[in-house]
Design a protein around this motif. Structure first.
Motif, PDB file in Angstrom:
ATOM      1  N   VAL A 172       0.976  -1.263  -0.215  1.00  0.00           N
ATOM      2  CA  VAL A 172      -0.016   0.045   0.128  1.00  0.00           C
ATOM      3  C   VAL A 172       0.722   0.544   0.092  1.00  0.00           C
ATOM      4  O   VAL A 172       1.883   1.370   0.631  1.00  0.00           O
ATOM      5  CB  VAL A 172      -0.812  -0.087   1.386  1.00  0.00           C
ATOM      6  N   GLU A 173       0.838   2.047  -1.081  1.00  0.00           N
ATOM      7  CA  GLU A 173       2.040   2.781  -1.066  1.00  0.00           C
ATOM      8  C   GLU A 173       1.469   4.184  -0.414  1.00  0.00           C
ATOM      9  O   GLU A 173      -0.629   4.708  -0.482  1.00  0.00           O
ATOM     10  CB  GLU A 173       1.874   3.534  -2.631  1.00  0.00           C
ATOM     11  N   VAL A 174       1.487   5.383  -0.259  1.00  0.00           N
ATOM     12  CA  VAL A 174       0.960   6.608   0.250  1.00  0.00           C
ATOM     13  C   VAL A 174       1.175   8.019  -0.656  1.00  0.00           C
ATOM     14  O   VAL A 174       2.470   8.206  -1.855  1.00  0.00           O
ATOM     15  CB  VAL A 174       1.867   6.989   1.560  1.00  0.00           C
ATOM     16  N   PHE A 175       0.222   8.388  -1.427  1.00  0.00           N
ATOM     17  CA  PHE A 175      -0.370   9.757  -1.590  1.00  0.00           C
ATOM     18  C   PHE A 175      -0.781  10.774  -1.356  1.00  0.00           C
ATOM     19  O   PHE A 175      -1.923  10.836  -1.111  1.00  0.00           O
ATOM     20  CB  PHE A 175      -0.535   9.534  -3.170  1.00  0.00           C
ATOM     21  N   VAL A 176       0.295  12.017  -1.145  1.00  0.00           N
ATOM     22  CA  VAL A 176      -0.265  13.002  -0.371  1.00  0.00           C
ATOM     23  C   VAL A 176      -0.009  14.238  -0.787  1.00  0.00           C
ATOM     24  O   VAL A 176       1.082  14.811  -1.866  1.00  0.00           O
ATOM     25  CB  VAL A 176       0.190  13.482   0.940  1.00  0.00           C
ATOM     26  N   PRO A 177      -1.577  14.554  -1.863  1.00  0.00           N
ATOM     27  CA  PRO A 177      -1.353  16.030  -2.926  1.00  0.00           C
ATOM     28  C   PRO A 177      -1.731  16.897  -2.009  1.00  0.00           C
ATOM     29  O   PRO A 177      -1.265  17.295  -0.368  1.00  0.00           O
ATOM     30  CB  PRO A 177      -2.516  15.753  -3.620  1.00  0.00           C
ATOM     31  N   ASP A 178      -2.213  17.977  -2.502  1.00  0.00           N
ATOM     32  CA  ASP A 178      -2.133  19.496  -1.606  1.00  0.00           C
ATOM     33  C   ASP A 178      -3.663  19.947  -1.375  1.00  0.00           C
ATOM     34  O   ASP A 178      -3.229  21.457  -1.154  1.00  0.00           O
ATOM     35  CB  ASP A 178      -1.294  20.851  -3.246  1.00  0.00           C
ATOM     36  N   SER A 179      -4.534  18.812  -1.792  1.00  0.00           N
ATOM     37  CA  SER A 179      -5.937  19.680  -1.687  1.00  0.00           C
ATOM     38  C   SER A 179      -6.555  18.558  -2.113  1.00  0.00           C
ATOM     39  O   SER A 179      -6.705  17.203  -2.253  1.00  0.00           O
ATOM     40  CB  SER A 179      -6.182  20.664  -3.189  1.00  0.00           C
ATOM     41  N   TYR A 180      -7.450  19.262  -1.285  1.00  0.00           N
ATOM     42  CA  TYR A 180      -8.724  18.016  -1.727  1.00  0.00           C
ATOM     43  C   TYR A 180      -9.144  17.326  -2.904  1.00  0.00           C
ATOM     44  O   TYR A 180      -9.753  16.282  -3.600  1.00  0.00           O
ATOM     45  CB  TYR A 180     -10.155  18.469  -0.788  1.00  0.00           C
ATOM     46  N   ASN A 181      -9.655  18.561  -3.939  1.00  0.00           N
ATOM     47  CA  ASN A 181     -10.300  17.991  -5.041  1.00  0.00           C
ATOM     48  C   ASN A 181      -8.983  17.253  -5.883  1.00  0.00           C
ATOM     49  O   ASN A 181      -9.190  16.376  -6.775  1.00  0.00           O
ATOM     50  CB  ASN A 181     -10.016  19.535  -5.874  1.00  0.00           C
TER      51      ASN A 181
END
Length: 341
Positions: free
Chosen positions: A82-91
């Protein structure tokens, strides 16, 4: 400069996530092992790996670290990476779900419905805090003489900090104090949280618009986005705004620095109860896989390590099945009031 335009959801940013593939060596033993693994994955119906998308609530590096711990526990439960992705917004999480670049998303209630509508995601779980899967948005003011229709009462917390309320707006259940909201002019100086906040914008703006009979975007002209829940409390405390919105009770975030914040900033109304943030799953996953992932997350939340990981990421104290009626009958109409760009 603070944004004084009541925009709808921000334009989603394009995302690219590289998912590492798996390959086997030419060795006969390795090929046999790979074949057995493939058979196991096919039997379970799970993909070879999953991507867990999280939205940064404060510190990107910290939530990435905490998210990797959560992903590790979930990976152990499922038996796949399971990899993690942290973007900058809910959208950005919604776009990732829409384009097949994320499989699991932790989102706020409005964004959960947005993901359901725009990405075909399934709403499956809600977070528990203080034993509840709901919370309220709170209205507060530095002008209790105008907005308190009864006496101001004060209660001390365990740390001896006083917090003031009126109009029955105490506890954790709403709505309360709606008669006072009828006194709020459409051009009032209101510190809203930000354009994506459920408790700090969407739900209270809709509540006020319903009471005043105005358009929540075009007719509420005196507000500004302060940028966060603590910032709205600060704005009212400093006198920059007469009214502010936050989750209940964001005043405590400033209590260490300003011991009188709970008395100077008076809570006078609550929104209706709002479903907590929670978990959505990609609509591209088979129903059986969605069921497996949902149960795996519930099982993780029932373990000491899993609960510690959830608490570290979003202060989650447990997970339970999402209240579909609340989303369809309360979150959906609120989302539709604002639409999307």
């Amino acid at each position: 400069m603070k944004n004084r335009i009541f925009a709808s959801a921000a334009v989603a940013a394009g995302l690219a996530i590289a998912v590492a593939g798996c390959s086997s060596s030419g060795d006969t033993t390795d090929e046999a092992t790979a074949s057995a693994d493939a058979t196991m994955d096919a039997g379970s119906g799970l993909p070879e790996s999953l991507t867990l998308a999280l939205v940064p609530s404060d510190d990107v590096e910290q939530i990435t670290t905490d998210g990797e711990a959560l992903a590790g526990v979930l990976s152990d439960e499922l038996g796949i990476p399971v990899e993690v992705f942290v973007p900058d917004s809910y959208n950005a999480v919604v776009v990732a779900l829409q384009t097949g670049q994320a499989d699991i998303g932790f989102l706020g209630p409005i964004a959960m419905w947005q993901a359901h509508e725009e990405a075909g995601a399934e709403i499956v779980l809600q977070a528990l805090r203080y034993g509840s899967s709901e919370y309220v948005g709170q209205w507060f003011t530095n002008d209790p003489g105008t907005y308190c229709l009864d006496d101001v009462t004060t209660e001390a917390d365990d740390e001896g900090i006083n917090y003031s309320y009126c109009n029955g707006a105490t506890g954790y259940s709403g709505p309360q104090g709606e008669d006072a909201l009828a006194l709020v002019p459409a051009d009032a100086s209101i510190a809203w949280t930000d354009a994506t906040s459920a408790s700090g914008y969407y739900f209270p703006a809709t509540q006020l618009a319903t009471i005043l009979g105005v358009d929540p975007i075009n007719d509420l002209t005196g507000g500004f986005f302060a940028g966060g829940h603590s910032q709205t409390v600060q704005a009212v405390y400093d006198g920059e705004a007469a009214i502010g919105l936050s989750y209940n009770d964001a005043r405590s975030n400033l209590a260490e620095e300003f011991s009188d914040v709970g008395e100077k900033v008076v809570v006078f109304a609550y929104t209706d109860n709002i479903p907590n943030d929670g978990v959505v799953l990609s609509g591209d996953l088979d129903a059986s896989v969605q069921e497996t992932l949902t149960q795996a997350l519930l099982d993780v939340a029932a373990t000491e390590d899993g609960l510690a990981a959830l608490a570290a990421v979003y202060d989650i104290e447990g997970l339970e099945a999402a209240n579909q009626d609340a989303f369809e009958n309360f979150v959906a109409p609120t989302y539709e009031n604002f639409g999307s760009e």
